[in-house]
Write an enzyme that holds these catalytic residues in place. Structure first.
Site, PDB file in Angstrom:
ATOM      1  N   GLU A 188     -33.059 -34.748  13.808  1.00 24.61           N
ATOM      2  CA  GLU A 188     -34.450 -34.440  13.437  1.00 24.61           C
ATOM      3  C   GLU A 188     -35.056 -33.370  14.360  1.00 24.61           C
ATOM      4  OE1 GLU A 188     -35.962 -38.534  11.326  1.00 24.61           O
ATOM      5  OE2 GLU A 188     -36.186 -38.407  13.499  1.00 24.61           O
ATOM      6  N   GLU A 268     -31.600 -41.107   6.019  1.00 24.21           N
ATOM      7  CA  GLU A 268     -32.334 -42.268   6.511  1.00 24.21           C
ATOM      8  C   GLU A 268     -33.297 -42.728   5.425  1.00 24.21           C
ATOM      9  OE1 GLU A 268     -34.351 -41.830  10.227  1.00 24.21           O
ATOM     10  OE2 GLU A 268     -32.604 -41.047  11.291  1.00 24.21           O
TER      11      GLU A 268
END
Length: 677
Positions: A188, A268
């Site tokens: 991320e 995710e």
């Protein structure tokens, strides 16, 4: 001509023998790659999509790895996803841990033996609500270091670590006969302020150097152009993450802007959400998760369910978010498998969705593990922290004109005691202040052995204290977990700036780094002479809010010869306030029933004994329910059900914390403990 045939026949025979062998080798060569023409993965030449679930081996004891992996397989998953926390494996520079609970290679081989593929996320940064996002605290020894960037000092440490880890992973790649099909680079990164493409390119080159050109490398970022702007890099396949509150079409369109062709991937997909001390336990309704999963799979996308089992932040491994809010010991995450690995309603609902798209394994599902309520165990006070400094800090204190941070005194986790003397008479209450919010994260304050209260990062930066000039001022400072997400992961602990008393800077500090782990493990039989408790009695005349930080110990026996014992259990702290607990020297983690929402801590059976009494050691930091009037109140209780979602009560308002752009909305109406099937 006959002579020519005589000469060429042996050659033809050799070619005939080699041809089929070579062809067989090509047919059986394992390959995992992206087919951009069909927007799919290819596994050994055949279209493939994964349905994966996250499990963090660092949050599940090795004793239970097989049980959890089997349950994941029986849910219909064909892959698992796991992070590799750098600090879990290299606690000090050049000191590596890859055995027992740290044996990531064994964990991956076990997944392979069970027929599960692996999506590996080796960082170096992982977030994961883990201490400092998996980065080792010793990186902060250079105070100006810019983490997650092309800072030369950071890159040098990363390069050395990857040179240790990735060669261990290479034999486990799918192409080499192992289970690892894809490998994530960083994590991320688009959510981080640095936006340093030189750093990402450096990682890409090092991953390729160690793992080769055939493995699929990918990135993961939030499904929004804001995150993908700095998180995506050519040569790394871009994936996104999102939960039930997101528009699935829009989310995958965000991925398509970076990857016009190739498989759709949600790396995710949130089955639940994280918790913070002092805030309600987060849950996501089963129906919402099941419905969104169906829609994702109906699009032919690959998906990873984050988390499939959350597990536990044992010891000091929990992280924190900004504004500072630490995560609790439980990482249950409202996942399909509970913190203790138990089957839930959500598990079966998601299994039913998966079997609409893929074949689910036949046979019995491993049951939830039995739990046992061992009951009440009475504890006795051993010593206050101040009285045990010879045990807790055998090498002696460090002297400094001004306070030093944890890093400066070579202490990464746990506790440091800061001691000085009052430079003035404070018979009338005087303000002890941290004007720059420099208490990271909580300081338990006493003057001449009389508790004064608590200073707390962001919440309580001034405390009125009383005492005579020359009295001893002690501050026991606790590291509650380093920030794991956002711009402030360079989270220094301890007294990170000066304290003032009535606006005058305090100086001449004596600093004790406390080795609680060694003290607890090496003194399971007791701590010698015990305190008389007179400090607590003296304080009782002034306030009932605080007692001195102190260690307490008790024992309980489990009958031997009974096949089903020991069993998993949960420890509860009726009347206790906040602290740390060990069983047989194993650090279970933090308890904080006064703040909530977690009231019980998971106790896995493998740390319990039937051959000898089990020793419980408690470090209570604020107030213990122990007195000579009623020693029976000085007790903990083992119960057979967890309580991780109690109503939240706390003494200082917490500010709302938001980890990502759009976190899933928590559902408030779920029972406080997970159903066991």
């Amino acid at each position: 001509m006959p002579g020519f045939l005589v000469r060429i026949l042996p050659l033809l025979l050799v070619l005939l023998l080699l041809g089929p062998t070579r062809g067989l080798r090509n047919a059986t060569q394992r390959m995992f790659e992206i087919d951009y023409s069909r927007d799919s993965f290819l596994k050994d030449g055949q279209p493939f999509r994964y349905i994966s679930g996250s499990i963090h081996y660092s949050r599940v004891p090795r004793f239970y790895w097989k049980d959890r992996l089997l349950k994941m397989k029986m849910a219909g998953l064909n892959a698992i996803q796991t992070y590799v926390p750098w600090n879990f494996h290299e606690p000090w520079p050049g000191q590596y841990q890859f055995s027992e609970d740290h044996d990531v290679e064994y964990f991956l081989r076990l997944a392979h033996e069970l027929g599960l593929l692996v999506i590996l996320r080796p960082g170096p940064y992982i977030c994961a609500e883990w201490e400092m996002g998996g980065l080792p605290a010793w990186l902060l020894e250079k105070e100006s270091i810019l983490l997650r960037s092309s800072d030369p000092d950071y890159l040098a440490a990363v390069d050395k670590w990857l040179g240790v880890l990735l060669p261990k992973m290479k034999p486990l790649l799918y192409q080499n006969g192992g289970p690892v099909i894809t490998v994530q680079v960083e994590n991320e990164y688009g959510s981080y302020f640095a936006c340093d493409f030189d750093y990402l390119r450096f990682l890409q080159k090092r991953f390729r150097h160690h793992l080769g050109d055939d493995v699929v490398l990918f990135t993961t970022d939030g499904a929004h152009k804001t995150f993908l702007k700095c998180g995506a890099l050519q040569g790394l396949y871009t994936t996104v993450d999102f939960g039930t509150g997101s528009n699935i079409t829009d989310a995958f369109l965000s991925q398509r802007k970076c990857e016009p062709k190739g498989p759709l991937i949600n790396s995710e997909f949130y089955t639940g959400w994280l918790d913070h001390w002092g805030q309600p336990h987060s849950t996501i309704k089963t129906e919402a998760v099941a419905s969104s999963l169906y829609d994702i799979l109906a699009r032919g996308a690959s998906v990873n369910l984050y988390m499939f089992i959350g597990g536990t932040n044992f010891a000091y491994w929990n992280g924190a978010n900004s504004p500072y809010a630490a995560q609790p010991t439980s990482y249950d995450y409202d996942a399909p498998l509970s913190e203790a690995g138990d089957l839930t309603e959500k598990y079966f609902a998601l299994r039913n969705i998966i079997q609409k798209f893929e074949k689910v394994p036949e046979g019995p599902i491993p049951p939830s593990t039995p739990k046992f309520a061992y009951g009440k165990v009475t504890l006795e006070k051993l010593k206050t922290v101040g009285a045990a400094l010879d045990i807790l800090c055998p090498s002696g204190p460090i002297k400094s004109l001004y306070p030093l941070t944890f890093i400066q005194v070579k202490q990464h986790y746990g506790f440091v005691l800061y001691r000085t003397t009052l430079p003035q008479d404070c018979s009338n209450p005087a303000p002890l202040s941290s004007p720059l919010n420099g208490v990271h994260d909580r300081a338990y304050v006493a003057v001449d052995g009389i508790p004064q209260g608590v200073l707390e990062r962001n919440n309580v930066i001034t405390l009125n204290i009383t005492g005579k000039a020359g009295a001893t001022l002690d501050l026991l400072v606790e590291n509650m977990g380093r920030v794991n997400y956002g711009a402030y992961i360079n989270d220094f602990k301890g007294l990170v700036s000066n304290l003032t008393l009535s606006s005058n800077i305090l100086t001449d500090w004596t600093i004790f780094p406390l080795d609680t782990e060694d003290a607890v493990r090496s003194h399971l039989g007791g701590w010698g002479h015990r305190d008389s408790g007179h400090h607590d009695e003296a304080w009782a005349h002034n306030s009932s809010n605080y007692t001195l930080p102190a260690f307490y110990m008790g024992n309980f026996s489990i009958p031997s010869g009974i096949p089903d014992l020991p069993q998993d259990t949960f420890i509860q702290f009726p009347g206790w306030t906040k602290g740390q607990v060990w069983i047989n020297g194993f650090n279970l983690g933090r308890y904080w029933p006064a703040r909530g929402p977690q009231l019980t801590l998971f106790v896995p059976q493998h740390i319990l004994m039937t051959s000898a009494p089990n020793t419980i050691t408690v470090l209570e930091l604020e107030w213990a329910p122990c007195s000579s009037d009623d020693p029976e109140l000085c007790a903990v209780t083992f119960v057979d059900r967890p309580v991780i979602g109690s109503s939240v009560t706390y003494d200082h308002p917490s500010k709302p914390v938001e980890k990502r752009l759009m976190p899933p909305p928590p559902q408030k109406n779920k029972d406080s403990w997970l159903d066991h099937v």
